[in-house]
Design a protein around this motif. Structure first.
Motif, PDB file in Angstrom:
ATOM      1  N   GLY A  46       0.796  -1.222   0.000  1.00 19.13           N
ATOM      2  CA  GLY A  46       0.000   0.000   0.000  1.00 19.13           C
ATOM      3  C   GLY A  46       0.833   1.278   0.000  1.00 19.13           C
ATOM      4  O   GLY A  46       0.411   2.278  -0.583  1.00 19.13           O
ATOM      5  N   ARG A  49       1.956   1.860  -3.580  1.00 20.69           N
ATOM      6  CA  ARG A  49       0.738   2.107  -4.384  1.00 20.69           C
ATOM      7  C   ARG A  49       0.197   3.514  -4.122  1.00 20.69           C
ATOM      8  O   ARG A  49      -0.065   4.272  -5.058  1.00 20.69           O
ATOM      9  N   ARG A 152       1.468 -12.245  -3.883  1.00 25.91           N
ATOM     10  CA  ARG A 152       0.720 -11.065  -3.431  1.00 25.91           C
ATOM     11  C   ARG A 152      -0.670 -11.064  -4.063  1.00 25.91           C
ATOM     12  O   ARG A 152      -0.924 -11.802  -5.004  1.00 25.91           O
ATOM     13  N   ASP A 196      -7.314 -17.823   0.172  1.00 27.63           N
ATOM     14  CA  ASP A 196      -7.585 -16.842   1.218  1.00 27.63           C
ATOM     15  C   ASP A 196      -8.806 -16.005   0.811  1.00 27.63           C
ATOM     16  O   ASP A 196      -8.685 -15.027   0.067  1.00 27.63           O
ATOM     17  N   ARG A 199      -9.286 -12.154   0.468  1.00 27.16           N
ATOM     18  CA  ARG A 199      -8.912 -11.376  -0.729  1.00 27.16           C
ATOM     19  C   ARG A 199     -10.158 -10.806  -1.414  1.00 27.16           C
ATOM     20  O   ARG A 199     -10.088  -9.777  -2.080  1.00 27.16           O
ATOM     21  N   ARG A 202     -10.811  -7.723   0.405  1.00 25.37           N
ATOM     22  CA  ARG A 202      -9.760  -6.750   0.076  1.00 25.37           C
ATOM     23  C   ARG A 202     -10.028  -6.129  -1.301  1.00 25.37           C
ATOM     24  O   ARG A 202      -9.842  -4.940  -1.495  1.00 25.37           O
ATOM     25  N   ARG A 205     -12.610  -3.628  -0.742  1.00 22.40           N
ATOM     26  CA  ARG A 205     -12.090  -2.471   0.004  1.00 22.40           C
ATOM     27  C   ARG A 205     -11.271  -1.548  -0.887  1.00 22.40           C
ATOM     28  O   ARG A 205     -11.454  -0.333  -0.881  1.00 22.40           O
TER      29      ARG A 205
END
Ligand code: ATP
Ligand code: MG
Length: 509
Positions: A46, A49, A152, A196, A199, A202, A205
């Motif tokens: 993050g 980014r 990732r 997972d 994700r 995420r 989000r």
């Protein structure tokens, strides 16, 4: 800039011109120390980014080829956290924690189902998945940055910055996706969501936070994979929900989650209620004000968030049961009924997002206080209501409700001066506390006696006791919900109102 088909894109400092002066000095310190010790270390996630997007990063993550144990040996202030996925936190202060992860390996040959934690040779498997393909342990370390990038979540989160050379390294077209405003999952979407399921949240989000759209393949597998969210630990879900709704983009998160049919996977709210415009408008308005508070630098607390989201569920259950009881019982103990229903709603929610115990108690209290605030004879409850620490939050919830219910306006006017008074008192207490603290630290600097842990404990105990006394002295007899011991005509009116309310929400069969 080409997205796929490219192997690796490296941009020099002159080419990307990132505002590197915004990088936390602690992250730089960590990277420098790792490099001095002979390891590789990059800024990733993050932090990179957000810098690329011209935003202020929330935190900084470092990726290294040193194992967690090797990292810990280098830093006195380091703590290894997590078993399933070990990471190291290097703590400089409350707000300055640098998260260091070790390069993860690609798909390890040791991949096994959960039940076989130890191999025939007696070695623990470092990567384990359960029968749904969910990673229950991932501590297989890789050796290269390229391997790490593969593990990732999204391309925009897998851009590395080498602070020594100033180079940006991008293996998956993350830079391109940033320019297009796209969130694209790395690898096969179904496998990655199975590994997972968080994700999925995420993806929602980042879409809400950045205003990005999900790439077709990222979006397509969300529906089929959403049921896997049920196997995520409720404690992790609680953290994710807080990130979705308490960090300044609650309204956008609500929009994205409802569009993806994920909102009702996160909260025990019946689809019928959620689809009613009354409920949606209320939540929208409440989330807008949550975001507004965040923008003004005010804090948003989880108990308030849950009290808003589950309010309609709770009050609907309350009216329904109360109406039923009115036909069969002469006397209803409203206090117990409210406590029972609040507990029921909150416990259902706890199964999805494990809220800490104090949060659970606070949610129930905020709901209970709504009945006192709504009282026809509010004078009677002034002492009790204002004695609660939760009074201000309860009144905030009440004001949100009043926005949609003109009948509550007169009560808002009644309680507002008490609210202002409480706010002023809290401000005064905060100031005098600060002054006392600075006096004490001055005294400490001048060589005065340092307060021992016993002093701190005593002060805490005295504070707690005096607060308890204050509350006790102002509290009327337990169970004094006289307002609800209504006349028959009043009851009838209330029932009609409740029915109209349900009809307005299309809930009446
Ligand atoms: P922010 O900190 O702004 O919320 P972030 O992308 O930094 O966003 P973190 O939770 O701090 O999110 O994670 C840091 C990085 O670790 C991510 O950018 C991503 O590269 C990787 N990561 C985090 N969670 C996952 C996950 N569940 N699966 C794969 N990679 C992940
Ligand atoms: Mg981060």
């Amino acid at each position: 800039m080409v997205k796929y088909g490219q192997k690796k894109l490296v941009l020099s400092a002159q080419q990307h011109q990132l505002p590197t002066e915004q990088i936390s000095k602690f992250a730089i310190k960590v990277i420098k120390r790792l490099k001095q010790a002979g390891y590789e270390a990059y800024l990733v996630g993050g932090g990179v980014r957000d810098l690329l997007l011209g935003k202020t990063p929330k935190d900084f993550d470092v990726s290294t080829n040193a194992t967690p144990e090797q990292v810990r040996r280098l830093f006195g202030n380091a703590r290894i956290i997590g078993k399933r996925f070990k990471i190291v936190h290097i703590i400089y202060s409350n707000n300055d924690t640098i998260e260091v992860t070790t390069f993860r390996g690609g798909n390890s040959p040791m991949l096994q189902v959960e039940e076989t934690a130890i191999s025939r040779e007696g070695k623990r498997f470092e990567v384990q998945v359960n029968r749904d393909g969910m990673l229950v342990r991932d501590n297989s370390y890789g050796t290269s940055l390229e391997e790490d990038a593969l593990r990732r979540d999204f391309t925009i989160n897998a851009i590395y910055l080498d602070i020594q050379t100033g180079e940006l390294i991008d293996f998956h077209g993350g830079l391109y996706d940033l320019t297009q405003g796209v969130i694209d999952i790395i690898g096969d979407p179904e496998t990655r969501y199975r590994e997972d399921p968080v994700r999925i949240l995420r993806a929602a989000r980042f879409s809400a936070k950045l205003g990005f759209k999900l790439s077709k393949r990222t979006l397509e597998q969300i529906g089929p994979c959403a049921p896997f969210l049920r196997s995520v630990s409720p404690a992790r879900m609680y953290d994710e929900v807080n990130k979705l709704f308490l960090t300044g983009h609650a309204q956008a998160s609500f929009k994205v989650l409802t569009a993806l049919n994920l909102f009702d996977q996160l909260f025990t709210i019946s689809p019928m209620l959620l689809n009613s415009s009354t409920c949606r408008d209320f939540l929208n308005y409440a989330f807008e004000s949550t975001d507004q508070r965040f923008a003004e630098g005010k804090c948003n607390k989880p108990h308030f968030l849950y009290s808003i989201i589950l309010w309609n569920e709770f009050i609907w259950a309350f009216y329904e049961i109360r109406d039923d009881l009115m036909f069969s019982a002469n006397n209803i103990n409203y206090k117990s009924l409210i406590a029972f229903l609040a507990a029921q709603v909150v416990i259902m929610q706890y199964r999805i997002t494990a809220m800490p115990e104090n949060i659970i108690r606070s949610i129930a209290l905020l709901w209970r206080l709504q009945f006192l605030l709504e009282s026809k004879d509010p004078e009677k409850y002034v002492k009790e209501t204002t004695s609660y620490h939760a009074f201000r939050a309860a009144f905030d919830l009440f004001k949100l409700r009043a926005h949609f219910d003109p009948n509550l306006q007169s009560r808002v006017e009644f309680w507002q001066p008490y609210y202002d008074q409480c706010k002023a008192d809290a401000e005064r207490r905060r100031k005098s506390n600060e002054e006392r603290q600075s006096r004490l630290s001055e005294r400490g600097e001048r060589g005065g006696r340092r307060r021992s842990s016993r002093d701190f404990k005593r002060e805490g105990r005295e504070g707690r006791e005096s607060r308890r006394d204050e509350r006790r002295s102002g509290r009327p007899e337990a169970g004094s919900f006289e307002d609800f011991n209504e006349t028959h005509a009043d009851r009838q009116e209330r029932m009609n109102k409740a029915r109209d309310w349900r009809r307005a929400m299309n809930l009446e069969p």
